[in-house]
Write a protein that holds these residues in place. Structure first.
Motif, PDB file in Angstrom:
ATOM      1  N   SER A 249      60.978   6.450 -32.185  1.00  0.00           N
ATOM      2  CA  SER A 249      61.884   6.395 -33.339  1.00  0.00           C
ATOM      3  C   SER A 249      61.161   5.991 -34.617  1.00  0.00           C
ATOM      4  O   SER A 249      61.549   6.411 -35.714  1.00  0.00           O
ATOM      5  N   LEU A 250      60.091   5.204 -34.489  1.00  0.00           N
ATOM      6  CA  LEU A 250      59.326   4.777 -35.662  1.00  0.00           C
ATOM      7  C   LEU A 250      58.069   5.629 -35.877  1.00  0.00           C
ATOM      8  O   LEU A 250      57.271   5.343 -36.759  1.00  0.00           O
ATOM      9  N   HIS A 251      57.918   6.662 -35.043  1.00  0.00           N
ATOM     10  CA  HIS A 251      56.812   7.634 -35.184  1.00  0.00           C
ATOM     11  C   HIS A 251      55.437   6.960 -35.115  1.00  0.00           C
ATOM     12  O   HIS A 251      54.539   7.265 -35.900  1.00  0.00           O
ATOM     13  N   LEU A 252      55.286   6.040 -34.154  1.00  0.00           N
ATOM     14  CA  LEU A 252      54.007   5.352 -34.004  1.00  0.00           C
ATOM     15  C   LEU A 252      53.041   6.188 -33.163  1.00  0.00           C
ATOM     16  O   LEU A 252      53.451   6.943 -32.280  1.00  0.00           O
ATOM     17  N   LYS A 253      51.774   6.022 -33.432  1.00  0.00           N
ATOM     18  CA  LYS A 253      50.711   6.694 -32.694  1.00  0.00           C
ATOM     19  C   LYS A 253      50.100   5.699 -31.720  1.00  0.00           C
ATOM     20  O   LYS A 253      49.560   4.660 -32.123  1.00  0.00           O
ATOM     21  N   VAL A 254      50.179   5.996 -30.409  1.00  0.00           N
ATOM     22  CA  VAL A 254      49.626   5.122 -29.385  1.00  0.00           C
ATOM     23  C   VAL A 254      48.169   5.507 -29.134  1.00  0.00           C
ATOM     24  O   VAL A 254      47.851   6.673 -28.902  1.00  0.00           O
ATOM     25  N   LEU A 255      47.280   4.527 -29.183  1.00  0.00           N
ATOM     26  CA  LEU A 255      45.862   4.772 -28.945  1.00  0.00           C
ATOM     27  C   LEU A 255      45.583   4.892 -27.447  1.00  0.00           C
ATOM     28  O   LEU A 255      46.124   4.131 -26.637  1.00  0.00           O
ATOM     29  N   ASP A 256      44.736   5.830 -27.097  1.00  0.00           N
ATOM     30  CA  ASP A 256      44.362   6.041 -25.709  1.00  0.00           C
ATOM     31  C   ASP A 256      43.497   4.890 -25.203  1.00  0.00           C
ATOM     32  O   ASP A 256      42.535   4.480 -25.857  1.00  0.00           O
ATOM     33  N   ASP A 257      43.863   4.349 -24.054  1.00  0.00           N
ATOM     34  CA  ASP A 257      43.067   3.304 -23.393  1.00  0.00           C
ATOM     35  C   ASP A 257      41.955   4.020 -22.622  1.00  0.00           C
ATOM     36  O   ASP A 257      41.989   4.150 -21.398  1.00  0.00           O
ATOM     37  N   ASP A 258      40.944   4.502 -23.349  1.00  0.00           N
ATOM     38  CA  ASP A 258      39.961   5.416 -22.765  1.00  0.00           C
ATOM     39  C   ASP A 258      39.011   4.760 -21.767  1.00  0.00           C
ATOM     40  O   ASP A 258      38.335   5.460 -21.001  1.00  0.00           O
ATOM     41  N   ARG A 259      38.965   3.446 -21.718  1.00  0.00           N
ATOM     42  CA  ARG A 259      38.159   2.760 -20.699  1.00  0.00           C
ATOM     43  C   ARG A 259      39.035   2.151 -19.595  1.00  0.00           C
ATOM     44  O   ARG A 259      38.555   1.362 -18.785  1.00  0.00           O
ATOM     45  N   LYS A 260      40.306   2.522 -19.608  1.00  0.00           N
ATOM     46  CA  LYS A 260      41.254   2.159 -18.546  1.00  0.00           C
ATOM     47  C   LYS A 260      41.285   0.651 -18.289  1.00  0.00           C
ATOM     48  O   LYS A 260      41.179   0.189 -17.159  1.00  0.00           O
ATOM     49  N   PHE A 261      41.450  -0.119 -19.379  1.00  0.00           N
ATOM     50  CA  PHE A 261      41.472  -1.570 -19.229  1.00  0.00           C
ATOM     51  C   PHE A 261      42.812  -2.091 -18.722  1.00  0.00           C
ATOM     52  O   PHE A 261      42.862  -2.936 -17.825  1.00  0.00           O
ATOM     53  N   PHE A 262      43.912  -1.619 -19.310  1.00  0.00           N
ATOM     54  CA  PHE A 262      45.216  -2.200 -18.995  1.00  0.00           C
ATOM     55  C   PHE A 262      45.665  -1.848 -17.574  1.00  0.00           C
ATOM     56  O   PHE A 262      45.409  -0.744 -17.085  1.00  0.00           O
ATOM     57  N   PRO A 263      46.359  -2.783 -16.907  1.00  0.00           N
ATOM     58  CA  PRO A 263      46.856  -2.509 -15.554  1.00  0.00           C
ATOM     59  C   PRO A 263      47.833  -1.337 -15.558  1.00  0.00           C
ATOM     60  O   PRO A 263      48.481  -1.046 -16.564  1.00  0.00           O
ATOM     61  N   ARG A 264      47.948  -0.678 -14.402  1.00  0.00           N
ATOM     62  CA  ARG A 264      48.916   0.398 -14.221  1.00  0.00           C
ATOM     63  C   ARG A 264      50.271  -0.224 -13.890  1.00  0.00           C
ATOM     64  O   ARG A 264      50.362  -1.135 -13.071  1.00  0.00           O
ATOM     65  N   TYR A 265      51.302   0.264 -14.545  1.00  0.00           N
ATOM     66  CA  TYR A 265      52.665  -0.177 -14.258  1.00  0.00           C
ATOM     67  C   TYR A 265      53.526   1.038 -13.937  1.00  0.00           C
ATOM     68  O   TYR A 265      54.498   1.335 -14.613  1.00  0.00           O
ATOM     69  N   ASN A 266      53.128   1.752 -12.858  1.00  0.00           N
ATOM     70  CA  ASN A 266      53.894   2.909 -12.409  1.00  0.00           C
ATOM     71  C   ASN A 266      55.176   2.445 -11.728  1.00  0.00           C
ATOM     72  O   ASN A 266      55.198   1.404 -11.065  1.00  0.00           O
ATOM     73  N   ILE A 267      56.216   3.233 -11.866  1.00  0.00           N
ATOM     74  CA  ILE A 267      57.525   2.874 -11.320  1.00  0.00           C
ATOM     75  C   ILE A 267      57.677   3.403  -9.900  1.00  0.00           C
ATOM     76  O   ILE A 267      57.336   4.558  -9.611  1.00  0.00           O
ATOM     77  N   GLY A 268      58.192   2.561  -9.020  1.00  0.00           N
ATOM     78  CA  GLY A 268      58.501   2.977  -7.660  1.00  0.00           C
ATOM     79  C   GLY A 268      59.800   2.361  -7.195  1.00  0.00           C
ATOM     80  O   GLY A 268      60.290   1.391  -7.777  1.00  0.00           O
ATOM     81  N   ALA A 269      60.369   2.930  -6.141  1.00  0.00           N
ATOM     82  CA  ALA A 269      61.593   2.378  -5.557  1.00  0.00           C
ATOM     83  C   ALA A 269      61.210   1.447  -4.417  1.00  0.00           C
ATOM     84  O   ALA A 269      60.405   1.808  -3.553  1.00  0.00           O
ATOM     85  N   THR A 270      61.766   0.240  -4.427  1.00  0.00           N
ATOM     86  CA  THR A 270      61.455  -0.737  -3.389  1.00  0.00           C
ATOM     87  C   THR A 270      62.710  -1.139  -2.626  1.00  0.00           C
ATOM     88  O   THR A 270      63.817  -1.153  -3.165  1.00  0.00           O
ATOM     89  N   THR A 271      62.511  -1.473  -1.357  1.00  0.00           N
ATOM     90  CA  THR A 271      63.569  -1.973  -0.503  1.00  0.00           C
ATOM     91  C   THR A 271      62.914  -2.858   0.545  1.00  0.00           C
ATOM     92  O   THR A 271      61.697  -3.071   0.515  1.00  0.00           O
ATOM     93  N   ARG A 272      63.676  -3.398   1.459  1.00  0.00           N
ATOM     94  CA  ARG A 272      63.079  -4.175   2.544  1.00  0.00           C
ATOM     95  C   ARG A 272      62.644  -3.237   3.670  1.00  0.00           C
ATOM     96  O   ARG A 272      63.284  -2.203   3.926  1.00  0.00           O
ATOM     97  N   ASP A 273      61.579  -3.610   4.339  1.00  0.00           N
ATOM     98  CA  ASP A 273      61.017  -2.752   5.372  1.00  0.00           C
ATOM     99  C   ASP A 273      62.035  -2.427   6.456  1.00  0.00           C
ATOM    100  O   ASP A 273      62.152  -1.285   6.905  1.00  0.00           O
ATOM    101  N   GLU A 274      62.795  -3.429   6.889  1.00  0.00           N
ATOM    102  CA  GLU A 274      63.766  -3.194   7.955  1.00  0.00           C
ATOM    103  C   GLU A 274      64.841  -2.203   7.518  1.00  0.00           C
ATOM    104  O   GLU A 274      65.336  -1.411   8.329  1.00  0.00           O
ATOM    105  N   LEU A 275      65.160  -2.204   6.228  1.00  0.00           N
ATOM    106  CA  LEU A 275      66.174  -1.289   5.734  1.00  0.00           C
ATOM    107  C   LEU A 275      65.627   0.133   5.642  1.00  0.00           C
ATOM    108  O   LEU A 275      66.322   1.103   5.957  1.00  0.00           O
TER     109      LEU A 275
END
Length: 332
Positions: A249-275
């Motif tokens: 919405s503010l038209h910001l330019k995100v800089l590429d983390d080209d040395r892959k410093f920041f942790p990955r925060y990929n989304i996944g679905a979690t539940t309990r193993d027994e379930l």
């Protein structure tokens, strides 16, 4: 509490406080799914019909939207669903899942790896990070991941406005040392207080990319203030969250983390193993939705709430219908 502080500050919540929060929020019940849906490409799954699942989420925009996406997916599959989104505090939300007060929660690989499992070194490769998280969460905590969205990575980043990006000619974090050397007066940074001191924040970025800003050029602001300060040029480089709707919405330019410093925060679905062992069909319900999510889609969804003021449940259901996963009863 902001998305970033909610997710990163888990260690600040004591066990006693978690107990108070989970006992005091009515976490044992939940409410009905706020809006009706009917099957679309997600068809009724016989094994899930009549089964009841309580879906939890943390208390920031993206998490609430993700919680509703899971609820609508389960509803379309024929399950009975209870809504327990917007749980105050990440630790409380996670505790609710582990204790059985909720059954499903969309989670981030980085949150589990660093905050829940106590690892200090992230794994740069998203696939390797997911596999490590999946294995460790299962062995240590009995939490099962049904799948992951590699296209979505809600991590830290630095952004600048379009005018500054063009003027300075930079596209990636490794360009920052050149800006500091050639345009020291413009090498200004806006960050949160915690990010300014964390190893996975500014000090780590400085070490990885080989720069040291003038301390007088580093301002500490609240999350919302950073986005606006970056947009209006108060600071050149603003610390942002990569799926925040304000980037678009503010038209910001995100800089590429080209040395892959920041942790990955990929989304996944979690539940309990027994379930998951009882209902392995959960994976087939959630994975198509996860496959369709990416940072661009999440920014649009988040912006619908944070920028345009829409209700998260409406935003989530509309998206599920637009993607063909569900249909809306009475709407043709």
């Amino acid at each position: 509490m902001t998305a970033r502080t909610t997710r990163r500050a888990l260690g600040l919540v004591s066990t006693v406080l978690v107990g108070v929060l989970t006992a005091g929020c009515g976490l044992s019940s939940g409410s009905a799914v706020p809006l009706p849906v009917a099957p679309g490409s997600i068809k009724p799954v016989p094994e899930l019909e009549g089964a009841t699942f309580t879906v939890g989420s943390k208390d920031f925009t993206e998490q609430i939207i993700l919680g509703y996406l899971a609820e609508f997916a389960l509803s379309a599959a024929g399950a009975d669903v209870r809504d327990l989104s917007n749980i105050t505090g990440s630790s409380s939300a996670r505790n609710a899942l582990q204790s059985g007060q909720t059954d499903v929660m969309m989670e981030y690989t980085g949150s589990s790896w660093i905050s829940y499992n106590g690892n200090s070194t992230p794994i740069p490769d998203a696939h390797q990070q997911y596999e490590a998280v999946r294995k460790q969460d299962l062995e240590r905590n009995g939490i099962a991941w049904t799948g992951v969205s590699y296209g979505s990575d809600n991590t830290y980043a630095f952004a600048l406005n379009q005018d500054a990006a063009r003027r300075l000619g930079i596209t990636k974090l490794s360009d920052i040392p050149k800006v500091i050397a050639e345009h020291p007066d413009q090498a200004t940074f806006c960050v949160e207080t915690e990010f300014a001191t964390r190893n996975d924040g500014l000090p780590g970025v400085e070490k990885t990319y080989g720069f040291q800003p003038d301390p007088s050029k580093v301002k500490t602001l609240s999350t919302g203030s950073i986005y606006q300060a970056t947009a209006n040029g108060t600071c050149t480089f603003g610390e942002v969250f990569t799926t925040d709707g304000r980037i678009e919405s503010l038209h910001l330019k995100v800089l590429d983390d080209d040395r892959k410093f920041f942790p990955r925060y990929n989304i996944g679905a979690t539940t309990r193993d027994e379930l998951l062992k009882r209902y392995p069909q959960l994976a087939q319900v959630f994975q198509p939705v996860l496959d369709r999510l990416n940072n661009q889609e999440l920014m649009k969804l988040n912006a619908q709430v944070d920028v345009y003021g829409r209700d998260p449940a409406d935003v989530a259901r509309d998206w599920m219908a637009q993607q063909g996963f569900v249909t809306i009863p009475g709407k043709h």
